[in-house]
Design a protein around this motif. Structure first.
Motif, short mmCIF file in Angstrom:
data_model
loop_
_atom_site.label_atom_id
_atom_site.label_comp_id
_atom_site.label_asym_id
_atom_site.label_seq_id
_atom_site.Cartn_x
_atom_site.Cartn_y
_atom_site.Cartn_z
N PRO A 24 0.80 -1.23 0.00
CA PRO A 24 0.00 0.00 0.00
C PRO A 24 0.83 1.28 0.00
N VAL A 25 0.20 2.33 -0.50
CA VAL A 25 0.77 3.68 -0.47
C VAL A 25 -0.19 4.55 0.32
N ALA A 26 0.33 5.36 1.24
CA ALA A 26 -0.50 6.22 2.07
C ALA A 26 -0.67 7.58 1.40
N LYS A 27 -1.83 8.21 1.65
CA LYS A 27 -2.02 9.58 1.20
C LYS A 27 -1.03 10.47 1.93
N GLY A 28 -0.25 11.22 1.17
CA GLY A 28 0.80 12.03 1.78
C GLY A 28 2.10 11.28 1.92
N GLY A 29 2.14 10.05 1.42
CA GLY A 29 3.36 9.24 1.50
C GLY A 29 4.18 9.31 0.23
N THR A 30 5.18 8.45 0.15
CA THR A 30 6.08 8.41 -1.01
C THR A 30 6.29 6.96 -1.43
N TYR A 31 6.51 6.75 -2.71
CA TYR A 31 6.83 5.41 -3.19
C TYR A 31 7.62 5.54 -4.48
N CYS A 32 8.32 4.48 -4.82
CA CYS A 32 9.10 4.48 -6.06
C CYS A 32 8.84 3.21 -6.84
N ILE A 33 8.98 3.31 -8.16
CA ILE A 33 8.77 2.17 -9.06
C ILE A 33 10.02 2.01 -9.91
N PRO A 34 11.03 1.30 -9.40
CA PRO A 34 12.20 1.04 -10.24
C PRO A 34 11.98 -0.19 -11.12
N GLY A 35 12.61 -0.18 -12.26
CA GLY A 35 12.49 -1.34 -13.13
C GLY A 35 13.21 -1.12 -14.44
N PRO A 36 13.54 -2.20 -15.13
CA PRO A 36 14.25 -2.09 -16.41
C PRO A 36 13.35 -1.47 -17.47
N PHE A 37 13.95 -1.04 -18.57
CA PHE A 37 13.20 -0.44 -19.66
C PHE A 37 12.20 -1.45 -20.23
N GLY A 38 10.98 -0.98 -20.46
CA GLY A 38 9.96 -1.82 -21.05
C GLY A 38 9.24 -2.72 -20.07
N ALA A 39 9.44 -2.53 -18.77
CA ALA A 39 8.80 -3.39 -17.77
C ALA A 39 7.42 -2.89 -17.35
N GLY A 40 7.01 -1.72 -17.85
CA GLY A 40 5.65 -1.26 -17.57
C GLY A 40 5.53 -0.14 -16.56
N LYS A 41 6.60 0.64 -16.35
CA LYS A 41 6.53 1.74 -15.37
C LYS A 41 5.52 2.79 -15.79
N THR A 42 5.60 3.21 -17.05
CA THR A 42 4.72 4.28 -17.53
C THR A 42 3.27 3.82 -17.55
N VAL A 43 3.02 2.58 -17.97
CA VAL A 43 1.66 2.05 -18.00
C VAL A 43 1.07 2.01 -16.60
N LEU A 44 1.87 1.54 -15.65
CA LEU A 44 1.40 1.46 -14.26
C LEU A 44 1.08 2.85 -13.72
N GLN A 45 1.91 3.84 -14.06
CA GLN A 45 1.64 5.20 -13.60
C GLN A 45 0.34 5.74 -14.22
N GLN A 46 0.11 5.44 -15.49
CA GLN A 46 -1.10 5.93 -16.14
C GLN A 46 -2.35 5.29 -15.54
N ILE A 47 -2.28 3.99 -15.25
CA ILE A 47 -3.42 3.31 -14.61
C ILE A 47 -3.66 3.90 -13.23
N THR A 48 -2.56 4.15 -12.49
CA THR A 48 -2.68 4.72 -11.15
C THR A 48 -3.30 6.11 -11.21
N SER A 49 -2.84 6.94 -12.15
CA SER A 49 -3.36 8.30 -12.24
C SER A 49 -4.84 8.31 -12.58
N ARG A 50 -5.30 7.31 -13.28
CA ARG A 50 -6.71 7.27 -13.67
C ARG A 50 -7.61 6.83 -12.51
N HIS A 51 -7.15 5.85 -11.73
CA HIS A 51 -8.03 5.24 -10.74
C HIS A 51 -7.71 5.62 -9.29
N ALA A 52 -6.58 6.25 -9.05
CA ALA A 52 -6.22 6.60 -7.67
C ALA A 52 -7.26 7.56 -7.08
N GLU A 53 -7.59 7.34 -5.82
CA GLU A 53 -8.60 8.18 -5.16
C GLU A 53 -7.95 9.45 -4.63
#
Length: 587
Positions: A228-257
């Motif tokens: 989980p990520v808390a409101k007001g918290g911090t998190y990071c998504i490290p990963g190799p190129f093409g592993a889906g970082k940008t896609v995951l961020q876009q899904i998060t930005s759409r559905h995050a409350e």
């Protein structure tokens, strides 16, 4: 006040050395004059009368002796109504307006006002004679789905102010005078809807910082339940190129409350940025039914742009996030990718001839990254309302090596680590977050002891899988093989999601709790199977029914029918339930 002047005495890439006549300040903005063209720069080092500046544009054509003008102002952004829905570069130039003015190829030295000069429906919230404090609300205007609070400028930071004049309700331009305040010394301050604030100075006009406790719901099961990520918290998504970082961020930005999403693309490939710019205006916001861009701000600096602008884009993004937090809103800032920002710092550090740290990154890399993430937070404002800034940064380590300096410096300051795996990505598992290597310090939507129990199954299943690669399936005991099947089942039906499925793409908290409890019972149950073939057949059946169940509308008729079929299958083979699991079922 007379502004200082200078002349260019040296150029090294985008670092320009200037001999100054007068006083200058660190992080002050200066312009290098090339005829009619003005190249924006920032002072990053002062040594006597020689200052080093990083230019935010290409330095080709600049020569020794060219004139330089210092503005006396810090690198700042313009704050006010009209920010939402905008696409900016790192210096807060609106890119659509730039493209309209310059065409396909942006010209050097073209700078445009950040906010549109349009009329807004202003409603005052104070009257003449009222006493207000710094950052207090004096009125509001409608901005999309929000009421944008017009506040006392953050530069007025001390004491209290008396309202001498306030305009009536009506339509006004951004830069029309809407109020006049006087301080305790009798000085008058004219207020408009807009004001500026330096990007490298945190906005700290609040009563107190609170501990982030409530989870920020992303509707991604793996994140909300296990990482989980808390409101007001911090998190990071490290990963190799093409592993889906940008896609995951876009899904998060759409559905995050959250109320507002700010995306800072600092040094990403132009193709990914173009994809974001094309998709976001077309995405439908599940909360409002309107376009997602109505509550989004995008800041773009592609890898082909000057490196100094990458740093500016990160700080521009977090300053805009803090501004909306001052209105009592929850803001999510997604920085993609902080590795490119760190590379820009490394390049500038080399030109400054500083002593390098590990892998030639500057020795102060950790403190700079820490200062950035520390600007996240949950705060109680002076009026009693609560706002938050949650920061999620992606890291792109070369070769997926999490031991490199940027990833390690980030891990020291964030509250959750969502490490992407090349193996899971290649296996088309979404999200490709490795549940064994990743962790979170925050409380999720499910009881921690229940998720710990499930994680033990995952770890034990991975151990059995590694052992089976050596001794084969026939060299594994039936008990170990069942644990392996349970771990595989949990991964397939809960940790993975079908982002293209209208139901499974975003899973609410109530459904997560309900479904996880069912899976929790399956993980803690013993079944009557005599052979590995029988165990594999049973868990393949369970797995398929759960996958089909995931696609059923929550609490719909099909959902109830699938659940009944699953219960009947489990009851036929059930022998016993782990006593530790029964405790939680009774609760």
């Amino acid at each position: 006040m007379a502004m200082s002047k200078g002349r260019v005495v040296g150029i090294n890439g985008n670092m320009v050395s200037v001999e100054v006549d007068g006083d200058v300040t660190l992080n002050e903005v200066a312009y290098i004059l090339l005829g009619e063209t003005r190249v924006k720069s920032e002072v990053i080092r002062i040594r006597g009368d020689i200052v080093s500046m990083q230019a935010f544009e290409m330095t080709g054509g600049i020569g020794v002796g060219d004139a330089v003008e210092f503005t006396g102002e810090m690198l700042s952004v313009e704050l006010g109504p009209g920010l939402l829905g905008q696409v900016y570069d790192g210096l807060q130039n609106p890119l659509p307006e730039l493209a309209e003015k310059c065409g396909f190829f942006l010209e050097r030295g073209v700078y445009i006002q950040a906010l549109p000069r349009t009329k807004w429906d202003f409603t005052p919230s104070v009257k003449k004679g009222d006493v207000v404090r710094p950052a207090a609300m004096i009125g509001e205007v409608p901005e999309g789905i929000f009421n944008h609070k017009i506040m006392v400028p953050f530069s007025l930071r001390s004491g209290s102010y008396t309202v001498e004049k306030i305009v009536k309700k009506g339509k006004y331009f951004n830069d029309d005078e809407i109020a006049v305040l006087t301080d305790s010394d009798g000085n008058s301050h004219s207020l408009t809807m807009n004001f500026t604030w330096p990007v490298k100075k945190a906005i700290d006009l609040y009563e107190e910082r609170l501990k982030p406790v409530d989870p920020m719901i992303t509707k991604v099961r793996l994140i909300d339940t296990f990482l989980p990520v808390a409101k007001g918290g911090t998190y990071c998504i490290p990963g190799p190129f093409g592993a889906g970082k940008t896609v995951l961020q876009q899904i998060t930005s759409r559905h995050a409350e959250v109320d507002i999403v700010i995306i800072a693309a600092c040094g990403e490939r132009a193709g990914e940025v173009v994809e974001t710019l094309k998709e976001f205006p077309e995405l439908i916001d599940p909360r409002t039914g309107k376009t997602l861009m109505e509550r989004t701000i995008i800041i773009c600096n592609t890898s082909s742009m000057p490196v100094a602008a990458r740093e500016a884009s990160v700080y521009t993004g977090v300053t805009l996030a803090e501004y909306y937090r001052q209105m009592g809103l929850d803001v999510l800032l997604l920085a993609d990718s902080t590795s490119r920002w760190a590379q820009a710092m490394r390049e500038m550090s080399g030109r400054l001839e500083e002593i390098p740290g590990e892998e030639s990154f500057p020795a102060y890399l950790e403190s700079v990254i820490a200062n950035f993430y520390e600007r996240a937070g949950l705060v109680r404002l002076y009026d009693g309302s609560v706002g938050s800034v949650t920061i999620g940064g992606t890291v792109s380590p070369a070769g997926g090596n999490f031991e490199e300096p940027v990833t390690q410096a980030t891990l020291k300051v964030v509250g959750a680590f969502h490490g992407l795996s090349r193996e899971r990505s290649d296996a088309r598992k979404y999200p490709a977050i490795d549940p064994l290597d990743s962790w979170s310090k925050y409380q999720g939507v499910i009881d921690l002891k229940m998720t710990d129990y499930a994680r033990k199954i995952l770890f034990r299943g991975d151990e059995v899988s590694q052992m089976m690669k050596v001794v084969g399936e026939e060299g594994t005991s039936l008990e170990d093989y069942i644990i392996y099947l349970k771990a595989e089942m949990l991964d397939a039906v809960y940790l993975q999601q079908n982002s293209f499925d209208p139901v499974d793409g975003a899973v609410g908290v109530d459904r997560q709790k309900y479904v996880f409890t069912k899976i929790f019972v399956i993980l803690g149950s013993e079944y009557s199977v005599e052979t590995k073939e029988a165990a594999r057949h049973l868990f393949n059946q369970i797995r398929q029914k759960l996958v089909d169940w995931n696609g059923c509308e929550w609490k719909g008729k099909q959902f109830a029918m699938m659940e009944k079929d699953l219960e009947e299958l489990l009851q036929k083979r059930l022998v016993s339930i782990d006593s530790e699991v029964e405790k939680y079922i009774e609760r």
